[in-house]
Each structure stands twice: as C-alpha cells, then as structure tokens.
Design an enzyme around this catalytic site. Structure first.
Site, PDB file in Angstrom:
ATOM      1  N   HIS A 148       0.830  -1.207   0.000  1.00  0.00           N
ATOM      2  CA  HIS A 148       0.000   0.000   0.000  1.00  0.00           C
ATOM      3  C   HIS A 148       0.859   1.250   0.000  1.00  0.00           C
ATOM      4  O   HIS A 148       0.659   2.154   0.826  1.00  0.00           O
ATOM      5  CB  HIS A 148      -0.956   0.024   1.210  1.00  0.00           C
ATOM      6  CG  HIS A 148      -2.046  -0.998   1.119  1.00  0.00           C
ATOM      7  ND1 HIS A 148      -2.699  -1.495   2.232  1.00  0.00           N
ATOM      8  CD2 HIS A 148      -2.601  -1.615   0.058  1.00  0.00           C
ATOM      9  CE1 HIS A 148      -3.597  -2.382   1.844  1.00  0.00           C
ATOM     10  NE2 HIS A 148      -3.562  -2.467   0.538  1.00  0.00           N
ATOM     11  N   HIS A 177     -11.992  -9.087  -6.268  1.00  0.00           N
ATOM     12  CA  HIS A 177     -11.532  -7.788  -5.752  1.00  0.00           C
ATOM     13  C   HIS A 177     -10.605  -7.149  -6.777  1.00  0.00           C
ATOM     14  O   HIS A 177      -9.739  -7.814  -7.345  1.00  0.00           O
ATOM     15  CB  HIS A 177     -10.798  -8.044  -4.424  1.00  0.00           C
ATOM     16  CG  HIS A 177     -10.214  -6.848  -3.766  1.00  0.00           C
ATOM     17  ND1 HIS A 177     -10.768  -5.595  -3.838  1.00  0.00           N
ATOM     18  CD2 HIS A 177      -9.109  -6.721  -2.976  1.00  0.00           C
ATOM     19  CE1 HIS A 177     -10.027  -4.754  -3.139  1.00  0.00           C
ATOM     20  NE2 HIS A 177      -9.012  -5.404  -2.612  1.00  0.00           N
ATOM     21  N   GLU A 212      -8.304  -4.681  -6.387  1.00  0.00           N
ATOM     22  CA  GLU A 212      -6.977  -4.154  -6.029  1.00  0.00           C
ATOM     23  C   GLU A 212      -5.883  -4.942  -6.761  1.00  0.00           C
ATOM     24  O   GLU A 212      -5.963  -6.154  -6.948  1.00  0.00           O
ATOM     25  CB  GLU A 212      -6.761  -4.184  -4.508  1.00  0.00           C
ATOM     26  CG  GLU A 212      -5.619  -3.273  -4.098  1.00  0.00           C
ATOM     27  CD  GLU A 212      -5.621  -2.909  -2.614  1.00  0.00           C
ATOM     28  OE1 GLU A 212      -6.382  -3.482  -1.823  1.00  0.00           O
ATOM     29  OE2 GLU A 212      -4.809  -2.029  -2.244  1.00  0.00           O
ATOM     30  N   ASP A 241      -3.002  -6.141  -6.383  1.00  0.00           N
ATOM     31  CA  ASP A 241      -2.285  -7.340  -5.942  1.00  0.00           C
ATOM     32  C   ASP A 241      -3.049  -8.616  -6.268  1.00  0.00           C
ATOM     33  O   ASP A 241      -2.482  -9.709  -6.223  1.00  0.00           O
ATOM     34  CB  ASP A 241      -1.932  -7.265  -4.440  1.00  0.00           C
ATOM     35  CG  ASP A 241      -3.103  -6.914  -3.545  1.00  0.00           C
ATOM     36  OD1 ASP A 241      -3.983  -6.157  -3.984  1.00  0.00           O
ATOM     37  OD2 ASP A 241      -3.136  -7.393  -2.394  1.00  0.00           O
ATOM     38  N   HIS A 250     -12.680  -5.245   1.715  1.00  0.00           N
ATOM     39  CA  HIS A 250     -12.465  -3.915   2.243  1.00  0.00           C
ATOM     40  C   HIS A 250     -12.618  -2.805   1.202  1.00  0.00           C
ATOM     41  O   HIS A 250     -12.396  -1.622   1.531  1.00  0.00           O
ATOM     42  CB  HIS A 250     -11.076  -3.837   2.897  1.00  0.00           C
ATOM     43  CG  HIS A 250      -9.917  -3.859   1.927  1.00  0.00           C
ATOM     44  ND1 HIS A 250      -9.027  -2.819   1.862  1.00  0.00           N
ATOM     45  CD2 HIS A 250      -9.512  -4.735   0.982  1.00  0.00           C
ATOM     46  CE1 HIS A 250      -8.112  -3.069   0.956  1.00  0.00           C
ATOM     47  NE2 HIS A 250      -8.380  -4.219   0.395  1.00  0.00           N
ATOM     48  N   ASP A 267      -9.393 -10.785   0.376  1.00  0.00           N
ATOM     49  CA  ASP A 267      -8.559 -10.236   1.449  1.00  0.00           C
ATOM     50  C   ASP A 267      -8.991 -10.656   2.862  1.00  0.00           C
ATOM     51  O   ASP A 267      -8.163 -10.738   3.765  1.00  0.00           O
ATOM     52  CB  ASP A 267      -8.580  -8.703   1.392  1.00  0.00           C
ATOM     53  CG  ASP A 267      -7.597  -8.142   0.376  1.00  0.00           C
ATOM     54  OD1 ASP A 267      -6.530  -8.752   0.168  1.00  0.00           O
ATOM     55  OD2 ASP A 267      -7.893  -7.081  -0.212  1.00  0.00           O
ATOM     56  N   TYR A 314      -2.851  -7.331  10.154  1.00  0.00           N
ATOM     57  CA  TYR A 314      -3.657  -7.167   8.936  1.00  0.00           C
ATOM     58  C   TYR A 314      -5.009  -6.534   9.281  1.00  0.00           C
ATOM     59  O   TYR A 314      -5.439  -5.561   8.658  1.00  0.00           O
ATOM     60  CB  TYR A 314      -3.853  -8.557   8.329  1.00  0.00           C
ATOM     61  CG  TYR A 314      -4.369  -8.616   6.923  1.00  0.00           C
ATOM     62  CD1 TYR A 314      -3.491  -8.630   5.846  1.00  0.00           C
ATOM     63  CD2 TYR A 314      -5.718  -8.716   6.663  1.00  0.00           C
ATOM     64  CE1 TYR A 314      -3.963  -8.717   4.546  1.00  0.00           C
ATOM     65  CE2 TYR A 314      -6.198  -8.804   5.377  1.00  0.00           C
ATOM     66  CZ  TYR A 314      -5.314  -8.813   4.314  1.00  0.00           C
ATOM     67  OH  TYR A 314      -5.789  -8.911   3.030  1.00  0.00           O
ATOM     68  N   HIS A 368      -4.329 -13.829   0.775  1.00  0.00           N
ATOM     69  CA  HIS A 368      -2.965 -13.664   1.302  1.00  0.00           C
ATOM     70  C   HIS A 368      -2.723 -14.668   2.424  1.00  0.00           C
ATOM     71  O   HIS A 368      -3.568 -14.839   3.314  1.00  0.00           O
ATOM     72  CB  HIS A 368      -2.765 -12.263   1.900  1.00  0.00           C
ATOM     73  CG  HIS A 368      -2.877 -11.142   0.925  1.00  0.00           C
ATOM     74  ND1 HIS A 368      -1.960 -10.921  -0.075  1.00  0.00           N
ATOM     75  CD2 HIS A 368      -3.780 -10.139   0.816  1.00  0.00           C
ATOM     76  CE1 HIS A 368      -2.310  -9.842  -0.760  1.00  0.00           C
ATOM     77  NE2 HIS A 368      -3.409  -9.360  -0.245  1.00  0.00           N
TER      78      HIS A 368
HETATM   79 FE1  FEO Z   1      -7.230  -5.262  -1.128  1.00  0.00          FE
HETATM   80 FE2  FEO Z   1      -4.852  -7.764  -1.030  1.00  0.00          FE
HETATM   81  O1  FEO Z   1      -5.779  -6.303  -1.737  1.00  0.00           O
END
Ligand code: FEO
Length: 400
Positions: free
Chosen positions: A24, A81, A83, A85, A147, A166, A194, A227
């Site tokens: 991030h 999601h 994002e 990653d 999120h 996530d 996290y 993750h």
């Molecule tokens: Fe919200 Fe692991 O990205």
C-alpha cells in the site's frame, strides 16, 4: 513453489512473494513477505478465482498450465476484488483468453475497466447468484467495503470452501500453505496486524457481514484467503477472531501504548516517567519511539490497547514529523473506543501538544486527561508530575 491441492479439484495456483517488505505504498510493512493466492476449480467447467500481482503473472500461468495444460481451457474468471495485488495478472491472462467471461460485482467491473481498460466480457453478479461448474457451484456474496466497494466472496457450496479474497488473510510468506503446517503464533500475529491496519475502521460492517453469513447457516470447511495461510484445520479460529476484533473483544484492559518522538531526549524522559507511573498502577506498557519503530506493528499494538498516549517535542510550534505521520495513519483507522492523552516538551515556545490534540480531535479517540508538558529538561518536580500523570491515566482506565 509449485501448485498445491486445496481439495481434490481446487488448486492453489498463487505465488509466494518472499521479498515484498512494504505494501500500500509503504504504509504497511510486510517484513515476513506475503502470498497472492489464486485458486483454480477444475470441474466440467474450469474457473479461476482471482489472479496475482502483475509481475508474477507468468508464474501463475505456468501453474495453471501445469494443472490443465493450457489457460485456453479456462471457462470463467472470477474477480473477487479489483486491487492490483489480485487483479494485476488479469491483463496478461486475458490477452490469452480475451473471450472468457469475467464474473465480478458492478463495482468490480468499473474498477477493473478503469485499471486495465480491457473490454472483457463482464458478467455482473449479486449476492446469491450462482455459477454452476458441474459437480461444483460457485455462490457469490457481495462484501462491499470489506475492504473495497467492489469486494465479494466466492463460496464453493458442495465442498464448503469459502474464497473471501482479502478477508481472513495475513501478510506472511511461507513454503507451507495450510494452518496445520505452520506455527500459528506468527500467523495470528500477522492476522492481527492485517486486521488492525486495514480493517479496523470497518468493524461495524464486518460484524454485520459475519452475522449475515452466520444466518445463512452454511458450513465452512476451508477458508482460502488471498494472502497467507489457508484455513483447513480450524477455519472457525479466524472467523471467531474477526468476530472478536469487530466487536472490540480483543482489547486488553490494562494495556497502554505510549507513542512518541523526541528531539533532544526530554520527551523520551517524560514518556519513561509516565510509563513508570502506569506500571506502578499495574498497567502493561508498550513504549515506542516512533522514528525507530515499525508503525504497522505499533498500530497493531494500539488495536488491542485500552489507552494510547502520544508525545512529541515541539518543532516550529508543531509536533515532530514522524509522530505526525503515525498520528495521521492512526486517525484514518478511526480508533473508536480507545482512551487517550498527550504529553510533550518544548524549548522557548510550545505547540506540539495542541497540534496533536487538534489533529486527533475527530479520530474517535476519547481524550480523558489533561496533557502534561515541560520546558527543556524535566526537573525533579516535573518528573514527579509525569509519574503522577501516568498513575492518573491508569486510574481513569481502571474506572472505564
Ligand atoms: Fe485489497 Fe490484497 O488487496
């Protein structure tokens, strides 16, 4: 590392990123690295759930091809999601399979398009929608703001496998993939970090979503987050942990974090005197000189503390820059329900304490004690005053 079977026909085709040390944009330290977990469900139809961070696209594709020979056999891509990653592998993958439909939420479509400008065959799904693969069915559950607005979970109902992206994740790189293969102490430490650094401001939404899932009365045998470690031995452990976190049941009643930055050591002397007062009243203290501390860890400590004290020397009538950065990050996490106070030192003119209090005024912290500060180096009387400040703060916490 190679593919891993999560069940007979669900494969982990993600990657381990041993070397990523921040996330991030440097706001989250990941000293244990991370993984980007993607899952391939092989049935009469083949679905890929999420991808990986862009630079690892080829590694993911190699894994997929190890299982099914060619990515051209993929029938559906599911994007939980946006994002990067998790979606960074999409352009490289979709260039090979441009006609394959991409299942996502409405916001997912908007986000994917605005990141990659791919005119892919988006299929918008809502909570309860199903995608039949053969013997297995993917059921979608929107999870807005857990999120991101686009977030959703995918549930493989016949096998009771939840793929929530996530949620329930941890930034930890390991050669092992499952909770029964690793030291859970480190996993829970990373899960706490996290939650605190990403999900803390979303407590009420997470609590509601957990209630919603509980009411659906679905079984969950395996949780495969995007993750870290996959929960197969005890998925209930991380669900309970999230329930405890989102309902503020992880607060340790006698725990106080003191976070400070010092210029010529006086603020540090004050911090240590305050700690002495707190400890004498039975408090457990975590003392952090912010410029030499890992802020991600300090935020995780704040998350489970009952009280937080902020200290700074005055510089240009303001707080020092490193504690300012810490305060800025904590403020964004809206740390409601914590009790707070400020302290500091100054040379000829003050301002740091006022600056800290004003900056945190709308943070959700409850300031319950008048600040303590001193000019230049604290003398014996001032030191005593700081010890008393610590004792008073402890008594206030005990009364709450
Ligand atoms: Fe919200 Fe692991 O990205």
């Amino acid at each position: 590392m190679g593919i891993v079977k999560v069940t007979d026909n669900i494969y982990w085709v993600g990657v381990v990123d041993w070397n990523v040390k921040s996330f991030h944009g440097y706001t989250y330290t990941t000293k244990r690295g991370t993984t980007y977990n993607a899952y391939l469900i092989v049935d009469e139809k083949i679905a890929l759930v999420d991808t990986v961070y862009g630079p690892f696209t080829n590694e993911m594709i190699e894994k997929i091809e190890e299982v099914i020979g060619s990515v051209s056999r993929i029938d559906y891509v599911i994007s939980n999601h946006v994002e990067t990653d998790h979606s960074g592998g999409m352009p490289g993958l979709m260039a090979r399979i441009p006609k394959v439909p991409v299942y996502c939420t409405q916001k997912g479509k908007e986000g994917l398009y605005k990141n990659y400008y791919g005119n892919w065959d988006y299929k918008i799904v809502k909570s309860g929608d199903e995608l039949k693969l053969g013997k297995n069915t993917c059921v979608f559950l929107e999870a807005p703001m857990i999120h991101w607005p686009d977030s959703m979970f995918t549930y493989v109902k016949e096998q009771q496998v939840l793929l929530p992206n996530d949620a329930f994740g941890q930034h930890i790189a390991t050669s092992e993939r499952f909770d029964d293969e690793v030291d859970m102490h480190f996993v829970m430490e990373e899960a706490t970090k996290y939650y605190a650094n990403i999900l803390w401001p979303l407590n009420s939404l997470i609590s509601k979503k957990l209630d919603e899932v509980t009411k659906m009365n679905i079984g969950i045998k395996i949780i495969g987050p995007s993750h870290g470690i996959i929960w197969r031995k005890d998925p209930g452990k991380i669900v309970k942990f999230y329930s405890d976190c989102s309902n503020s049941r992880v607060t340790v009643d006698n725990k106080v974090v003191i976070a400070y930055e010092t210029m010529w050591n006086s603020t540090e002397l004050i911090a240590k005197s305050i700690a002495e007062g707190l400890i004498s009243e039975g408090m457990s203290v975590k003392l952090y000189n912010i410029p030499v501390s890992d802020m991600t860890e300090v935020i995780a400590e704040c998350f489970t503390a009952k009280g937080i004290l902020f200290g700074s020397s005055t510089h240009d009538n303001e707080m020092l820059p490193n504690i300012a950065m810490f305060i800025h990050m904590l403020k964004g996490l809206r740390p409601k329900g914590k009790y707070a106070g400020c302290f500091g030192s100054m040379g000829w003119a003050g301002g740091a304490v006022k600056d800290m209090q004003e900056t945190l005024a709308k943070s959700g912290l409850e300031f319950v004690i008048e600040p303590v500060s001193c000019k230049f180096v604290p003398d014996k009387e001032e030191t005593k005053k700081c010890i008393e400040f610590g004792k008073s703060f402890a008594k206030i916490l005990k009364s709450k």
